[in-house]
Design a protein around this motif. Structure first.
Motif, PDB file in Angstrom:
ATOM      1  N   PHE A  20       0.840  -1.201   0.000  1.00  0.00           N
ATOM      2  CA  PHE A  20       0.000   0.000   0.000  1.00  0.00           C
ATOM      3  C   PHE A  20       0.875   1.250   0.000  1.00  0.00           C
ATOM      4  CE2 PHE A  20      -2.546  -3.326   1.931  1.00  0.00           C
ATOM      5  CZ  PHE A  20      -3.774  -3.180   1.302  1.00  0.00           C
ATOM      6  N   LEU A  21       0.476   2.208  -0.818  1.00  0.00           N
ATOM      7  CA  LEU A  21       1.043   3.551  -0.789  1.00  0.00           C
ATOM      8  C   LEU A  21      -0.024   4.445  -0.176  1.00  0.00           C
ATOM      9  CD1 LEU A  21       3.340   5.515  -1.586  1.00  0.00           C
ATOM     10  CD2 LEU A  21       2.151   5.845  -3.772  1.00  0.00           C
ATOM     11  N   ILE A  22       0.267   5.020   0.993  1.00  0.00           N
ATOM     12  CA  ILE A  22      -0.725   5.754   1.776  1.00  0.00           C
ATOM     13  C   ILE A  22      -0.625   7.245   1.486  1.00  0.00           C
ATOM     14  CG2 ILE A  22      -1.549   6.236   4.111  1.00  0.00           C
ATOM     15  CD1 ILE A  22       0.082   3.640   4.919  1.00  0.00           C
ATOM     16  N   GLY A  23      -1.740   7.838   1.080  1.00  0.00           N
ATOM     17  CA  GLY A  23      -1.774   9.285   0.903  1.00  0.00           C
ATOM     18  C   GLY A  23      -1.752   9.966   2.260  1.00  0.00           C
ATOM     19  N   PHE A  24      -0.715  10.773   2.527  1.00  0.00           N
ATOM     20  CA  PHE A  24      -0.528  11.339   3.856  1.00  0.00           C
ATOM     21  C   PHE A  24      -0.326  12.851   3.763  1.00  0.00           C
ATOM     22  CE2 PHE A  24       2.356  11.775   7.770  1.00  0.00           C
ATOM     23  CZ  PHE A  24       1.266  11.906   8.625  1.00  0.00           C
ATOM     24  N   SER A  25      -1.382  13.602   4.065  1.00  0.00           N
ATOM     25  CA  SER A  25      -1.300  15.061   4.055  1.00  0.00           C
ATOM     26  C   SER A  25      -0.810  15.619   5.382  1.00  0.00           C
ATOM     27  CB  SER A  25      -2.686  15.650   3.758  1.00  0.00           C
ATOM     28  OG  SER A  25      -3.564  15.416   4.857  1.00  0.00           O
ATOM     29  N   GLY A  26      -0.918  14.809   6.443  1.00  0.00           N
ATOM     30  CA  GLY A  26      -0.597  15.280   7.788  1.00  0.00           C
ATOM     31  C   GLY A  26      -1.823  15.725   8.562  1.00  0.00           C
ATOM     32  N   GLY A  27      -2.991  15.766   7.882  1.00  0.00           N
ATOM     33  CA  GLY A  27      -4.223  16.143   8.555  1.00  0.00           C
ATOM     34  C   GLY A  27      -4.770  15.002   9.400  1.00  0.00           C
ATOM     35  N   LEU A  28      -5.879  15.269  10.069  1.00  0.00           N
ATOM     36  CA  LEU A  28      -6.469  14.290  10.989  1.00  0.00           C
ATOM     37  C   LEU A  28      -6.773  12.962  10.286  1.00  0.00           C
ATOM     38  CD1 LEU A  28      -7.879  13.384  13.632  1.00  0.00           C
ATOM     39  CD2 LEU A  28      -9.970  14.421  12.707  1.00  0.00           C
ATOM     40  N   LEU A  34      -2.778   6.381   8.512  1.00  0.00           N
ATOM     41  CA  LEU A  34      -1.379   5.967   8.661  1.00  0.00           C
ATOM     42  C   LEU A  34      -1.196   5.132   9.930  1.00  0.00           C
ATOM     43  CD1 LEU A  34       1.450   6.733   7.195  1.00  0.00           C
ATOM     44  CD2 LEU A  34       1.807   8.103   9.259  1.00  0.00           C
ATOM     45  N   LEU A  35      -1.798   5.589  11.044  1.00  0.00           N
ATOM     46  CA  LEU A  35      -1.649   4.884  12.316  1.00  0.00           C
ATOM     47  C   LEU A  35      -2.355   3.529  12.284  1.00  0.00           C
ATOM     48  CD1 LEU A  35      -2.199   7.820  14.851  1.00  0.00           C
ATOM     49  CD2 LEU A  35      -0.031   6.868  14.014  1.00  0.00           C
ATOM     50  N   LEU A  36      -3.514   3.467  11.642  1.00  0.00           N
ATOM     51  CA  LEU A  36      -4.239   2.197  11.534  1.00  0.00           C
ATOM     52  C   LEU A  36      -3.443   1.175  10.721  1.00  0.00           C
ATOM     53  CD1 LEU A  36      -7.809   3.680  10.992  1.00  0.00           C
ATOM     54  CD2 LEU A  36      -7.181   2.103  12.844  1.00  0.00           C
ATOM     55  N   PHE A  37      -2.826   1.632   9.628  1.00  0.00           N
ATOM     56  CA  PHE A  37      -1.989   0.730   8.834  1.00  0.00           C
ATOM     57  C   PHE A  37      -0.764   0.271   9.632  1.00  0.00           C
ATOM     58  CE2 PHE A  37      -3.867   1.813   4.568  1.00  0.00           C
ATOM     59  CZ  PHE A  37      -3.947   0.498   4.101  1.00  0.00           C
ATOM     60  N   ALA A  38      -0.144   1.211  10.346  1.00  0.00           N
ATOM     61  CA  ALA A  38       1.054   0.865  11.128  1.00  0.00           C
ATOM     62  C   ALA A  38       0.716  -0.167  12.204  1.00  0.00           C
ATOM     63  CB  ALA A  38       1.639   2.122  11.761  1.00  0.00           C
ATOM     64  N   LYS A  39      -0.450  -0.013  12.840  1.00  0.00           N
ATOM     65  CA  LYS A  39      -0.881  -0.960  13.869  1.00  0.00           C
ATOM     66  C   LYS A  39      -1.220  -2.313  13.254  1.00  0.00           C
ATOM     67  CE  LYS A  39      -1.814  -1.313  18.330  1.00  0.00           C
ATOM     68  NZ  LYS A  39      -0.757  -1.070  19.358  1.00  0.00           N
ATOM     69  N   HIS A  53       3.518  12.248   0.479  1.00  0.00           N
ATOM     70  CA  HIS A  53       2.993  13.578   0.821  1.00  0.00           C
ATOM     71  C   HIS A  53       3.186  14.478  -0.392  1.00  0.00           C
ATOM     72  CE1 HIS A  53       2.087  17.165   3.253  1.00  0.00           C
ATOM     73  NE2 HIS A  53       3.072  17.750   2.584  1.00  0.00           N
ATOM     74  N   ILE A  54       2.107  15.097  -0.838  1.00  0.00           N
ATOM     75  CA  ILE A  54       2.157  15.995  -1.991  1.00  0.00           C
ATOM     76  C   ILE A  54       2.265  17.433  -1.502  1.00  0.00           C
ATOM     77  CG2 ILE A  54       1.052  16.718  -4.120  1.00  0.00           C
ATOM     78  CD1 ILE A  54       1.905  13.777  -4.076  1.00  0.00           C
ATOM     79  N   HIS A  55       3.344  18.087  -1.885  1.00  0.00           N
ATOM     80  CA  HIS A  55       3.590  19.490  -1.547  1.00  0.00           C
ATOM     81  C   HIS A  55       3.023  20.332  -2.692  1.00  0.00           C
ATOM     82  CE1 HIS A  55       5.583  23.256  -0.851  1.00  0.00           C
ATOM     83  NE2 HIS A  55       6.435  22.799   0.048  1.00  0.00           N
ATOM     84  N   HIS A  56       1.841  20.918  -2.468  1.00  0.00           N
ATOM     85  CA  HIS A  56       1.178  21.677  -3.523  1.00  0.00           C
ATOM     86  C   HIS A  56       1.733  23.089  -3.679  1.00  0.00           C
ATOM     87  CE1 HIS A  56      -1.922  18.592  -2.549  1.00  0.00           C
ATOM     88  NE2 HIS A  56      -2.106  18.605  -3.860  1.00  0.00           N
ATOM     89  N   GLY A  57       2.417  23.588  -2.648  1.00  0.00           N
ATOM     90  CA  GLY A  57       2.969  24.931  -2.716  1.00  0.00           C
ATOM     91  C   GLY A  57       1.932  26.027  -2.643  1.00  0.00           C
ATOM     92  N   LEU A  80       8.574   7.652   3.738  1.00  0.00           N
ATOM     93  CA  LEU A  80       7.764   8.742   3.197  1.00  0.00           C
ATOM     94  C   LEU A  80       8.394   9.299   1.928  1.00  0.00           C
ATOM     95  CD1 LEU A  80       5.377  10.795   3.512  1.00  0.00           C
ATOM     96  CD2 LEU A  80       7.002  12.275   4.723  1.00  0.00           C
ATOM     97  N   ILE A  81       7.563   9.450   0.895  1.00  0.00           N
ATOM     98  CA  ILE A  81       7.950  10.151  -0.335  1.00  0.00           C
ATOM     99  C   ILE A  81       7.339  11.543  -0.271  1.00  0.00           C
ATOM    100  CG2 ILE A  81       7.760  10.183  -2.851  1.00  0.00           C
ATOM    101  CD1 ILE A  81       7.123   7.112  -2.584  1.00  0.00           C
ATOM    102  N   VAL A  82       8.150  12.563  -0.524  1.00  0.00           N
ATOM    103  CA  VAL A  82       7.646  13.936  -0.604  1.00  0.00           C
ATOM    104  C   VAL A  82       7.785  14.393  -2.049  1.00  0.00           C
ATOM    105  CG1 VAL A  82       7.914  16.319   0.155  1.00  0.00           C
ATOM    106  CG2 VAL A  82       8.253  14.444   1.780  1.00  0.00           C
ATOM    107  N   GLU A  83       6.692  14.794  -2.632  1.00  0.00           N
ATOM    108  CA  GLU A  83       6.691  15.199  -4.044  1.00  0.00           C
ATOM    109  C   GLU A  83       6.090  16.589  -4.169  1.00  0.00           C
ATOM    110  OE1 GLU A  83       7.345  14.622  -8.200  1.00  0.00           O
ATOM    111  OE2 GLU A  83       7.985  13.428  -6.479  1.00  0.00           O
TER     112      GLU A  83
END
Length: 431
Positions: A20-28, A34-39, A53-57, A80-83
């Motif tokens: 799985f590649l998890i979309g992670f914005s850092g929001g709630l 992310l935590l559910l997958f890690a557990k 994590h997508i950096h939209h600027g 983590l990939i930051v793009e």
């Protein structure tokens, strides 16, 4: 309890799905995912997890969000990939950001990976209402499903049956922080307008409103699936899946309802967003029922629907190559414009061997050697003589004999010795 619910949702995916590649914005929401997958990985060590994590600027806080996401992913041992992406704002900020985001994800997704998003029950309600606002049919009102394909990406949404309150409680109990995107409170954006100004009043009046919307969305999805199933025999008669073409034989004999349904199925299979009923009727009138000697086309987003010899073709926008003259020498490989691949000229004994390596095929031609200058062009409208015993023929007739659609005729490399036409590479040579 929430973890067991999540495990059950993941179990509904194909048994072979472990990456799985998890979309992670850092929001709630994405923090909860992310935590559910890690557990879950603690119980299922075979799971292979990455996050992106997508950096939209678009925000002054975007760099700080990157740092936050890096710290959280380090804590839970998920790479983590930051793009950073560039948004084409002429498409609208929301649409441009979404397109740029999925393009970046597509560039990083591994062959056996599935992209996981944190959409939850309230997001489903918003999506349903946005589809309703657009006047969508069953496919649009079916909203989001646990598993689907978006922008040609295999995607799962394992939190669709979770409420936002459930995710909030989970993250709070886990003791992890999250970031708040200030744009989420801006009601100029349609989703935020629904989220903050419309849906709270409906939920206050009807506390189980989200549950009801989710049931309605599921009903719409199932009805659309049933319709697709019933149409499959006729769909198979009209569609060539390998070529992505739509055969128009006997199309005129179908009812308008069935015509539109089959076309929607075809466009959906090709990955295009659904056209409106007005667009679809215009496509049928202007392209399918156009005069047989015309060259009709209809633009849908960034693609064109074109007709040739009782078939519909779906093509991207093509650059105009008609005025290009590209010199090439024996032993050279030329990169052709507009994603047409490469052209290589090599000497074999007393012949010139031409290889056109296109992304979808490789074609060759053999010509006599020459000391004249050699050019590659993409347009010729004169006569061609194929052999000493044949009369000159208009090149248009030759294209027709080879079944080459009109719009592709100016995308085939043509070889000229000085100003004399010698070859349409892979198709025919002139004396």
């Amino acid at each position: 309890m929430l973890q067991q619910h999540f495990q059950a949702e993941i179990a509904q995916l194909p048994a072979t799905q472990h990456q799985f590649l998890i979309g992670f914005s850092g929001g709630l929401d994405s923090t909860a995912l992310l935590l559910l997958f890690a557990k879950l990985r603690e119980k299922q060590p075979h799971l292979q997890l990455r996050a992106i994590h997508i950096h939209h600027g678009l925000s002054a806080n975007a760099d700080a969000w990157v740092t936050h996401c890096q710290q959280i992913c380090q804590q839970v041992a998920i790479p983590l990939i930051v793009e950073q992406v560039k948004i084409e704002q002429h498409k609208g900020i929301e649409a441009g950001a979404r397109e740029a985001r999925y393009q970046a994800i597509r560039n990083h997704l591994l062959p056996n990976e599935m992209f996981a998003t944190a959409h939850h029950q309230q997001d489903q309600t918003e999506t349903f209402f946005l589809a309703l606002k657009r006047g969508s049919g069953l496919a649009g009102l079916g909203a989001m499903q646990r598993e689907s394909t978006v922008y040609c990406l295999p995607l799962c949404r394992p939190l669709l049956t979770f409420t936002r309150q459930m995710l909030l409680n989970y993250v709070n109990q886990a003791g992890f922080p999250w970031v708040e995107d200030e744009s989420n409170t801006d009601s100029r954006y349609e989703r935020n307008f629904l989220r903050h100004e419309i849906l709270p009043r409906l939920r206050q009046r009807w506390p189980h409103f989200d549950d009801a919307v989710q049931r309605s969305a599921q009903h719409c999805f199932e009805q659309q699936q049933l319709l697709n199933e019933l149409l499959q025999p006729e769909f198979a008669q009209h569609v060539d899946k390998a070529e992505h073409t739509f055969q128009l034989n006997d199309f005129v004999l179908l009812s308008p309802l069935k015509q539109r349904a089959l076309l929607r199925l075809w466009l959906g299979q090709c990955g295009l967003p659904m056209p409106s009923k007005v667009q679809l009727c215009q496509l049928i009138q202007d392209v399918i029922f156009a005069k047989s000697d015309s060259q009709p086309q209809f633009q849908l987003g960034e693609h064109y629907v074109r007709r040739y010899q009782d078939k519909l073709y779906l093509t991207p926008h093509f650059a105009d190559l008609s005025s290009l003259r590209l010199p090439i020498q024996i032993g050279e490989t030329l990169t052709l414009p507009d994603h047409l691949g490469t052209l290589t000229l090599q000497q074999h004994a007393e012949q010139l061997h031409i290889t056109w390596a296109h992304p979808q095929h490789t074609l060759t031609s053999l010509l006599p050697l020459t000391e004249e200058r050699i050019e590659v062009r993409f347009r010729y409208s004169g006569k061609v003589r194929l052999s000493p015993t044949q009369a000159n023929q208009d090149i248009k007739k030759l294209w027709q004999q080879h079944g080459v659609p009109v719009w592709l005729r100016q995308r085939i490399p043509l070889i000229f010795y000085a100003d004399e036409f010698k070859s349409a590479v892979g198709y025919f040579n002139a004396l």
